[in-house]
Write an enzyme that holds these catalytic residues in place. Structure first.
Site, short mmCIF file in Angstrom:
data_model
loop_
_atom_site.label_atom_id
_atom_site.label_comp_id
_atom_site.label_asym_id
_atom_site.label_seq_id
_atom_site.Cartn_x
_atom_site.Cartn_y
_atom_site.Cartn_z
N MET A 1 10.22 2.17 -8.09
CA MET A 1 10.17 1.37 -8.45
C MET A 1 9.10 1.33 -10.00
O MET A 1 8.79 2.20 -10.46
CB MET A 1 9.32 0.26 -8.04
CG MET A 1 9.41 0.65 -6.39
SD MET A 1 8.79 -1.11 -5.51
CE MET A 1 7.05 -0.13 -5.56
N CYS A 2 9.79 0.70 -10.83
CA CYS A 2 9.48 0.55 -12.51
C CYS A 2 9.37 1.76 -13.69
O CYS A 2 9.80 3.10 -12.54
CB CYS A 2 7.98 0.91 -12.87
SG CYS A 2 7.27 -0.44 -11.55
N THR A 3 9.63 1.87 -14.80
CA THR A 3 9.96 2.66 -15.64
C THR A 3 8.86 2.24 -16.74
O THR A 3 9.05 1.56 -17.16
CB THR A 3 11.64 2.36 -15.96
OG1 THR A 3 11.80 2.61 -15.10
CG2 THR A 3 11.59 3.33 -17.50
#
Length: 365
Positions: free
Chosen positions: A1-3
């Protein structure tokens, strides 16, 4: 999850993008937090400070700050890291609840170097908290970047704080730990290896794509071009809405994206669920002590037609307080939400119950 992706040489500007990926709506609003706010560690109150710098942050349920930038161009980004292990609580070290971890750095430091110096000298311990939405305990790591193009990633593995500090650390995603990500990406063509550029939503694949594309950018001719280019990179690393895969009922999707110009102090926010783009110019905000905490209501204001869009710097409105939840309060909220699942069937929304409890928390302090 998330970058998270940093582009440190965008024609004289440092530009950073991030995706917020999660499996449920986080009811995110933007807040302007001025200098002079008194805060504590949200664990036991032993570590206290007064905010030296003002900031603009993206909140989660108005209970913690997950992304943001301060008036000196230091930005912070909280991302998930399943391997996080923070160790047994050690009161001999400075302790910070994960709800206030990022905010501590935005409040107190102007550069990554200052933040790293304090961290190495004090060896702080992050204390995990219950998920106030009633889910599992969060497991997070933190990236900071600044207007000089410097970068650091903080992770807790096996109870030890690992500090990855370099102006070459442009990208961060999720699992595995950062040292392993740095090795894995070397296998990809254009980044040191022969493997083709991967295309899945897996964290290591997003890491490779984001790093490849930020390293293969042409120089922008304007701030608008730089921001547009960064949006193209993080959209390429985004997670689409989709039916959950077998065995993964909580599959994440990208809920919102931000692009920060750390040099010119512009913070741009895009929702994927109510797709409008808004931005804030920090130079035009009043961060003076006593100027008040102000909220930009994105939950109610981002309607696709007739809602907020464009420059919203002048549309923040004063609120009593951005209440960063404590360890104890997070546990109590989690219980309230768990009990609320029966109420959902009766037509009462979980967010209404959280709002009621949130008001009680503010009144109690």
């Amino acid at each position: 999850m998330c970058t998270r992706v940093m582009w440190p040489d965008a024609n004289g500007s440092v530009v950073v993008g991030r995706n917020m990926d999660f499996h449920m709506d986080l009811h995110t609003n933007l807040w302007k937090l001025p200098r002079g706010i008194e805060r504590d560690d949200r664990v036991n109150g032993k570590l206290r400070w007064t905010a030296k710098y003002g900031s603009v942050i993206a909140g989660v349920f108005d209970l913690l700050s997950a992304d943001g930038i301060n008036e000196k161009g230091l930005a912070g980004h909280v991302l998930w890291l399943a391997e996080s292990e923070y160790g047994e609580p050690d009161e001999s070290r400075p302790q910070l609840s994960m709800s206030v971890w990022m905010q501590y750095y935005l409040d107190n430091f102007a550069t990554v170097a200052e933040a790293v110096e304090w961290t190495k000298a004090n060896n702080p311990q992050v204390i995990p908290m219950d998920d106030p939405t009633g889910g599992s305990k969060p497991a997070i790591h933190l990236a900071l970047d600044d207007a000089r193009g410097d970068s650091v990633v903080f992770e807790y593995i096996d109870g030890k704080l690992d500090v990855y500090h370099s102006d070459e650390y442009w990208v961060m995603t999720n699992s595995p730990s950062y040292d392993q990500q740095l090795e894995l990406v070397k296998k990809v063509e254009g980044l040191g290896g022969d493997d083709p550029l991967p295309g899945t939503c897996d964290a290591k694949d997003r890491f490779a794509r984001a790093l490849y594309y930020v390293k293969h950018q042409v120089q922008p001719k304007s701030q608008t071009q730089a921001i547009a280019a960064m949006f193209s990179i993080i959209r390429n690393a985004a997670q689409p809405f989709r039916t959950p895969e077998p065995g993964k009922p909580d599959a994440s999707q990208t809920l919102w994206q931000t692009v920060s110009d750390l040099t010119n102090l512009r913070y741009v926010f895009e929702s994927t669920t109510a797709p409008n783009i808004v931005w804030v110019d920090l130079a035009d905000l009043d961060f003076a002590e006593g100027s008040g905490e102000e909220k930009l209501d994105l939950v109610k204001g981002l309607e696709t037609e007739g809602g907020l869009s464009g420059n919203v710097t002048g549309k923040f409105r004063k609120r009593r307080k951005f209440h960063i939840v404590s360890i104890e309060q997070a546990a109590n909220l989690g219980k309230v939400v768990a009990e609320a699942h029966e109420a959902i069937a009766k037509g009462k929304d979980v967010q209404d119950l959280v709002d009621e409890k949130y008001a009680e928390l503010i009144d109690s302090e």
